[in-house]
Design a protein around this motif. Structure first.
Motif, PDB file in Angstrom:
ATOM      1  N   ASN A  35      48.060  38.668  39.705  1.00 42.98           N
ATOM      2  CA  ASN A  35      47.253  38.532  40.919  1.00 42.98           C
ATOM      3  C   ASN A  35      46.946  39.887  41.544  1.00 42.98           C
ATOM      4  N   HIS A  36      47.458  40.970  40.916  1.00 48.10           N
ATOM      5  CA  HIS A  36      47.317  42.272  41.546  1.00 48.10           C
ATOM      6  C   HIS A  36      46.710  43.307  40.600  1.00 48.10           C
ATOM      7  N   PRO A  59      46.470  42.897  45.943  1.00 44.76           N
ATOM      8  CA  PRO A  59      45.908  41.666  45.381  1.00 44.76           C
ATOM      9  C   PRO A  59      44.443  41.872  44.968  1.00 44.76           C
ATOM     10  N   ARG A  61      42.198  39.683  44.708  1.00 42.01           N
ATOM     11  CA  ARG A  61      41.375  38.922  45.661  1.00 42.01           C
ATOM     12  C   ARG A  61      40.995  39.726  46.886  1.00 42.01           C
ATOM     13  N   SER A  62      41.967  40.458  47.446  1.00 46.06           N
ATOM     14  CA  SER A  62      41.656  41.238  48.644  1.00 46.06           C
ATOM     15  C   SER A  62      40.709  42.363  48.307  1.00 46.06           C
ATOM     16  N   LEU A  64      38.495  42.446  46.151  1.00 44.65           N
ATOM     17  CA  LEU A  64      37.138  41.937  45.857  1.00 44.65           C
ATOM     18  C   LEU A  64      36.704  40.870  46.854  1.00 44.65           C
ATOM     19  N   SER A  65      37.347  40.822  48.037  1.00 41.68           N
ATOM     20  CA  SER A  65      36.994  39.718  48.936  1.00 41.68           C
ATOM     21  C   SER A  65      35.578  39.894  49.492  1.00 41.68           C
ATOM     22  N   ASN A  68      30.608  39.222  45.576  1.00 42.27           N
ATOM     23  CA  ASN A  68      30.200  37.961  44.998  1.00 42.27           C
ATOM     24  C   ASN A  68      31.102  37.480  43.872  1.00 42.27           C
ATOM     25  N   ALA A  69      32.183  38.199  43.595  1.00 43.13           N
ATOM     26  CA  ALA A  69      32.977  37.844  42.418  1.00 43.13           C
ATOM     27  C   ALA A  69      33.978  36.731  42.726  1.00 43.13           C
ATOM     28  N   ARG A  70      34.124  35.833  41.759  1.00 40.98           N
ATOM     29  CA  ARG A  70      35.155  34.817  41.804  1.00 40.98           C
ATOM     30  C   ARG A  70      36.336  35.362  41.024  1.00 40.98           C
ATOM     31  N   VAL A  71      37.560  35.242  41.552  1.00 38.25           N
ATOM     32  CA  VAL A  71      38.744  35.764  40.871  1.00 38.25           C
ATOM     33  C   VAL A  71      39.568  34.588  40.353  1.00 38.25           C
ATOM     34  N   ILE A  72      39.907  34.628  39.073  1.00 36.09           N
ATOM     35  CA  ILE A  72      40.709  33.560  38.463  1.00 36.09           C
ATOM     36  C   ILE A  72      41.961  34.182  37.877  1.00 36.09           C
ATOM     37  N   LYS A  73      43.111  33.684  38.288  1.00 33.18           N
ATOM     38  CA  LYS A  73      44.365  34.139  37.694  1.00 33.18           C
ATOM     39  C   LYS A  73      44.631  33.295  36.459  1.00 33.18           C
ATOM     40  N   SER A  90      43.824  28.556  31.083  1.00 31.30           N
ATOM     41  CA  SER A  90      43.370  27.638  32.126  1.00 31.30           C
ATOM     42  C   SER A  90      41.890  27.353  31.958  1.00 31.30           C
TER      43      SER A  90
ATOM     44  N   GLU B 139      46.867  30.099  43.917  1.00 34.49           N
ATOM     45  CA  GLU B 139      46.103  30.444  42.710  1.00 34.49           C
ATOM     46  C   GLU B 139      45.803  29.196  41.887  1.00 34.49           C
ATOM     47  N   ARG B 143      42.029  27.295  40.814  1.00 34.46           N
ATOM     48  CA  ARG B 143      41.565  26.949  39.461  1.00 34.46           C
ATOM     49  C   ARG B 143      41.317  25.462  39.287  1.00 34.46           C
ATOM     50  N   ARG B 182      39.745  34.222  53.679  1.00 35.53           N
ATOM     51  CA  ARG B 182      38.496  34.806  53.186  1.00 35.53           C
ATOM     52  C   ARG B 182      38.551  35.193  51.719  1.00 35.53           C
ATOM     53  N   ASP B 183      39.701  35.035  51.080  1.00 38.95           N
ATOM     54  CA  ASP B 183      39.860  35.553  49.725  1.00 38.95           C
ATOM     55  C   ASP B 183      39.602  34.527  48.628  1.00 38.95           C
ATOM     56  N   ARG B 185      37.311  31.401  46.819  1.00 41.14           N
ATOM     57  CA  ARG B 185      35.948  30.900  46.767  1.00 41.14           C
ATOM     58  C   ARG B 185      35.917  29.378  46.666  1.00 41.14           C
ATOM     59  N   ARG B 405      51.556  40.984  48.899  1.00 45.36           N
ATOM     60  CA  ARG B 405      51.104  39.740  48.261  1.00 45.36           C
ATOM     61  C   ARG B 405      51.148  39.868  46.761  1.00 45.36           C
TER      62      ARG B 405
END
Lengths: 421, 421
Positions: A35-36, A59, A61-62, A64-65, A68-73, A90, B139, B143, B182-183, B185, B405
């Protein structure tokens, strides 16, 4: 709407995703198994108890908050070039453009069984494991009355004379001489033996020979013995065998080799001897202009024809370049080949010495250390982290202490042995 | 020369050792299985990703480097009262005076198998495990496309309505509403369900009823549902059963019960129902005036006849008291009985609210929060830690972010699955 997938949020992936903020009408997905984002150039500081993991990691997510990017772990398992899909643990992610930036891991040249006795340094669990081993060795020496066993506990062997090995060996030398010296009653931590073992003819081969010689003298002033042209032939719980000599050591650290991430092998394209994908001048896979490979996973030739080194600066520039080329495609412009702008390289030795080559200048000693400090603080992601790391450093600098001298066990369960076998 | 052994460097043991700096001609040994003293009142901040482990922990050696104490990292296994020896995993330590301060661990009232699904919060590995679970749940929700599964991932149940349970539930409520909002989507972290489950008639039973009611309203304003008179009858990987209702939850945290450290049982003296040693008015074991029991391991009656609570203030005063009584013995003075000076109690709810009873005053809201902040910063060991924690808090306060985090895995080996089964 074009789908762009970035796998890996290290220096290459993160910088690419940030550049893509300006893109319009695209669907961007960033996939990482962690996640980091990790600021790897300071990872050895975590291993050496000077910084906490959270101080060099933020993180994804932070980071790139905005944008427009979606973050997937998720952990990417393979790439299907034919159907343009990333297969993860996943689910699958189809792409129109793929940026693969999964980095590298340490390698033992076919002796992976050595890892149990000689951890490498590529991620946070490894850094805290090294920290645990180094601090535990001093604790064990304090309890020990047999002088031979005590000497074994106080012997630290670092294998590999590149920047990471030099930084680890220098930090152990300094820690034993300054930080720990007043805290032990039964042992004198200054009796610590630190050995830096390098198979090649000299340490820091990528640096200028004079600077490397200076680094070697600086290491020696911290009590580090540098063994060059010394090949490790075995590693066990007792220590290492170098040539035909057995060195008894409780702690052996591995900084000798890297191998590109395994996912490169799933592409079915030519790889080099350490598993890197041999890429075109625009960092794409042969016959797949939609697939960019960046960072430590790419074998990309520099101006001298040799492959570019696996350093943060290369990865960052490649990430930005790949984003720009996709942008060119989207706007109907032609691509240009990637060109690495070599701004320099740095390595630190202990608390206030370093060597650096920057914009063509060569520096050593405390001036180089200040350059090193400024560059790293400036590059550290997240304003808060910078402030905290600066406070930590200022404090350590003044008091010779280390802020994160923590031995933390791995097992959190108090009852596990009884009820959960 | 009298041998004094202190087992456990928590609040009681550390304060005793510090008081003993003034002792002359004694041989002091401090034994702890960890290398660090832990500031437990802020442990939930590590679990809630606001602080790093090293910010609330300091090496015992550093804290005692001035003075005469020898520090041994070893795990005490049993006490032999007859031969006056502490038996550890690294040898035996004879004593003339013993101070036993090994604290407590969480307990599941005979359902220790629940621990795998509902970690407690007593040490750093547990705190990072809770942090990992809470962050992983968000997370996984990001997903997930199935709404029922997503709701399960976004459901957090905290069992136990004491200060720790209230602090955990409040922090999760706040984190989901502010920090993470905010993090993400795909999910709205504000859809998080947080439940605080208490078997008794109200939360925070040790506090004044009005203050506890205020704390409950503060929790509700952060979206935490408080269920009182609700008994947990089962915990599994699916969630919890409360009475006969099944609540599906990915994350269950346990703050419901404690049990004194197991070493108390090796003394062969009377214990109370939670394993604490029932001590004399001078905190010694019956018939053994040389053995003091302090902190959470001691069942020591307060002025109202009820046992003193397991809080830091009691432990610190008992540690200092025990050191003073040994000092009295050494100088041939009489002992006096232990008297607890109750300075008050505190609990926080989220980012800027708290309740406190201090010197007889009752406070709530942001004023109580500032009192809480000042008391905890003041008490935090090590000047550096205080500065860093203050910077962290100031930054989090202004930006609603959390500094730590981090999801960090436990496995450091890259090759372990292949070569080391």
């Amino acid at each position: 709407m074009k789908k762009i997938v970035i796998v890996g949020a290290g220096f290459a992936g993160l910088n690419a995703a940030r550049c893509m903020r300006k893109f319009k009408d695209v669907d961007i997905t960033v996939i990482d198994r962690e996640n980091h984002h990790l600021f790897q150039p300071l990872l050895y500081q975590v291993a050496m108890a000077a910084l906490s993991p959270a101080e060099i990691a933020a993180p994804i997510r932070s980071l790139l908050s905005r944008g427009n990017a979606r973050v997937i772990k998720a952990s990417a398992e393979r790439i299907d070039l034919a159907s343009k899909r990333v297969v993860t643990d996943s689910g699958e992610f189809p792409y129109d453009y793929l940026l693969l930036a999964c980095g590298a891991q340490h390698a033992y040249f076919g002796h992976e069984e050595w890892e149990a006795h000689a951890p490498g340094l590529k991620n946070l669990p490894q850094a805290t494991e090294i920290r645990r081993r180094v601090l535990e060795a001093f604790e064990a020496a304090e309890r020990e009355s047999n002088p031979d066993t005590r000497r074994r506990h106080l012997t630290f062997v670092v294998v590999g004379g590149g920047p990471t090995g030099v930084e680890l060996a220098g930090a152990i030398g300094e820690m034993s001489r300054y930080t720990l010296a007043r805290d032990f009653r039964a042992i004198d931590p200054r009796q610590t033996r630190v050995m830096l073992v390098e198979a090649g003819p000299r340490i820091l081969p990528s640096f200028d020979a004079k600077l490397a010689a200076r680094a070697m003298r600086d290491l020696e002033s911290l009590g580090v013995q540098v063994w060059t042209a010394a090949r490790v032939t075995n590693v066990s719980s007792e220590g290492v065998v170098i040539g035909n000599e057995q060195i008894n050591a409780s702690t052996v650290l591995w900084a000798a080799g890297v191998r590109a991430a395994d996912i490169g092998r799933t592409l079915g394209v030519p790889l080099d001897s350490v598993g890197r994908v041999v890429v075109n001048p625009d960092l794409t896979v042969p016959d797949h202009p939609e697939v960019f490979i960046t960072g430590d996973l790419a074998h990309s030739a520099g101006e001298d024809g040799k492959p570019l080194p696996g350093v943060a600066l290369v990865a960052m520039q490649q990430g930005v370049y790949a984003a720009d080329m996709i942008h060119n495609d989207l706007r109907g412009r032609a691509r240009t080949p990637f060109r690495y702008r070599n701004l320099g390289q740095l390595a630190t030795i202990g608390r206030s010495r370093a060597i650096c080559e920057i914009f063509g200048f060569k520096l050593s000693g405390w001036m180089a250390w200040w350059v090193w400090l400024l560059v790293h603080i400036y590059r550290l992601s997240g304003f808060r982290n910078r402030v905290i790391v600066l406070v930590q450093w200022a404090w350590s600098y003044m008091t010779f202490t280390r802020g994160a001298r923590l031995i933390v066990g791995k097992e959190w369960r108090a009852y596990s042995k009884d009820v959960n076998p």
